[in-house]
Write a protein that holds these residues in place. Structure first.
Motif, mmCIF file in Angstrom:
data_model
loop_
_atom_site.group_PDB
_atom_site.id
_atom_site.type_symbol
_atom_site.label_atom_id
_atom_site.label_comp_id
_atom_site.label_asym_id
_atom_site.label_seq_id
_atom_site.Cartn_x
_atom_site.Cartn_y
_atom_site.Cartn_z
ATOM 1 N N ASP A 1 10.199 -5.484 -14.278
ATOM 2 C CA ASP A 1 8.992 -5.016 -14.746
ATOM 3 C C ASP A 1 8.602 -3.889 -13.478
ATOM 4 O OD1 ASP A 1 8.380 -6.498 -12.428
ATOM 5 O OD2 ASP A 1 6.921 -7.588 -13.332
ATOM 6 N N SER B 1 8.377 -3.765 -10.616
ATOM 7 C CA SER B 1 7.390 -4.607 -9.023
ATOM 8 C C SER B 1 9.241 -5.496 -8.468
ATOM 9 C CB SER B 1 6.804 -6.366 -9.457
ATOM 10 O OG SER B 1 7.598 -6.825 -9.811
ATOM 11 N N MET B 2 8.604 -6.195 -7.276
ATOM 12 C CA MET B 2 9.667 -6.462 -6.074
ATOM 13 C C MET B 2 9.766 -7.825 -6.707
ATOM 14 S SD MET B 2 11.592 -4.126 -5.312
ATOM 15 C CE MET B 2 11.964 -4.684 -3.587
ATOM 16 N N VAL C 1 1.327 -15.218 -7.282
ATOM 17 C CA VAL C 1 2.564 -14.167 -7.788
ATOM 18 C C VAL C 1 2.849 -14.800 -8.640
ATOM 19 C CG1 VAL C 1 4.970 -13.142 -6.780
ATOM 20 C CG2 VAL C 1 2.605 -13.765 -5.004
ATOM 21 N N THR C 2 3.248 -15.953 -9.458
ATOM 22 C CA THR C 2 4.200 -15.456 -10.287
ATOM 23 C C THR C 2 3.909 -17.490 -10.493
ATOM 24 O OG1 THR C 2 6.429 -15.451 -11.903
ATOM 25 C CG2 THR C 2 6.400 -15.976 -9.078
ATOM 26 N N SER D 1 9.731 -12.167 -9.430
ATOM 27 C CA SER D 1 8.710 -10.305 -10.338
ATOM 28 C C SER D 1 7.407 -10.695 -9.249
ATOM 29 C CB SER D 1 8.720 -9.910 -10.812
ATOM 30 O OG SER D 1 8.213 -10.799 -11.936
ATOM 31 N N GLY D 2 6.660 -9.529 -9.083
ATOM 32 C CA GLY D 2 5.197 -9.323 -8.795
ATOM 33 C C GLY D 2 4.832 -9.062 -7.797
ATOM 34 N N LEU D 3 6.124 -9.032 -6.676
ATOM 35 C CA LEU D 3 5.805 -8.501 -5.776
ATOM 36 C C LEU D 3 5.712 -6.792 -4.757
ATOM 37 C CD1 LEU D 3 7.818 -10.703 -3.318
ATOM 38 C CD2 LEU D 3 5.615 -11.179 -3.448
ATOM 39 N N PHE D 4 4.393 -6.286 -4.292
ATOM 40 C CA PHE D 4 4.596 -5.275 -4.082
ATOM 41 C C PHE D 4 5.668 -4.821 -2.267
ATOM 42 C CE2 PHE D 4 0.202 -6.366 -5.247
ATOM 43 C CZ PHE D 4 0.260 -5.665 -6.386
ATOM 44 N N ASP D 5 5.706 -3.247 -2.446
ATOM 45 C CA ASP D 5 7.016 -2.823 -1.564
ATOM 46 C C ASP D 5 6.142 -3.358 -0.506
ATOM 47 O OD1 ASP D 5 8.229 -1.621 -3.281
ATOM 48 O OD2 ASP D 5 7.430 0.341 -3.573
ATOM 49 N N GLU E 1 4.175 -5.870 0.925
ATOM 50 C CA GLU E 1 4.866 -7.167 0.717
ATOM 51 C C GLU E 1 5.870 -7.901 1.670
ATOM 52 O OE1 GLU E 1 0.763 -9.017 -2.090
ATOM 53 O OE2 GLU E 1 3.132 -8.234 -3.058
#
Length: 161
Positions: A79, A81-82, A117-118, A135-139, A141
């Motif tokens: 998606d 995200s990370m 986050v998930t 998924s759902g992490l930002f760079d 973070e």
């Protein structure tokens, strides 16, 4: 005289004790909370909102936390995200295996610094000691996590307890 010779070495060790006690706390909180029962009440469970807007009650005390993380492996998610895999230490591995065996069918909610986050359904036992945030992490973070934990496959310092 005897009392003085006993206290002088202890007095010399005092500064070392203060340095050891002043360990820098981790700034990134990674918590994995198991679905709870709302009947248990406010002291034991809390409601969180998932990305799809549903509310779910989770236990206030996490099953696994950042203290159990031995190393991480960040990866790009489909998606955009990370995602991140967390390799757990012995304590975390045993906790993960235990609750994944006894709490199948429940939801596991992943929080990073208090942000949902998930959420994942526990559908099988996890025996390898690796837990995922798919998924759902930002760079930024991921960068914070990499400052505090070694990255699998990259040279780095070992985790100190």
């Amino acid at each position: 005289m005897q009392l003085r010779t006993l206290f002088l070495p202890l007095l010399a060790l005092l500064p070392l004790l203060f340095v050891a006690a002043a360990k820098k706390p981790q700034q990134t909180m990674v918590r994995f909370h198991l679905q709870g029962n709302p009947v248990e009440g406010d002291p034991f469970v809390m409601e969180v909102k998932l990305a799809d807007g549903r509310g779910v009650f989770i236990k206030r005390i996490p099953e696994v936390s950042e203290r159990d993380v031995e190393a991480i492996y960040p990866f790009p998610a489909p998606d955009g995200s990370m995602g991140c895999a967390f390799k757990l230490d012995v304590h975390g591995r045993i906790a993960l295996e235990t609750f994944s065996l006894k709490d199948r069918g429940k939801v596991l909610v992943c929080l990073l610094n208090g942000r949902v986050v998930t959420a994942m359904l526990i559908d099988k036992p996890i025996k390898d000691g690796v837990i995922m945030m798919p998924s759902g992490l930002f760079d930024q973070e991921i960068a914070m996590l990499q400052k505090e934990h070694p990255t699998i496959g990259q040279p780095g310092k070992k985790k100190k307890k």
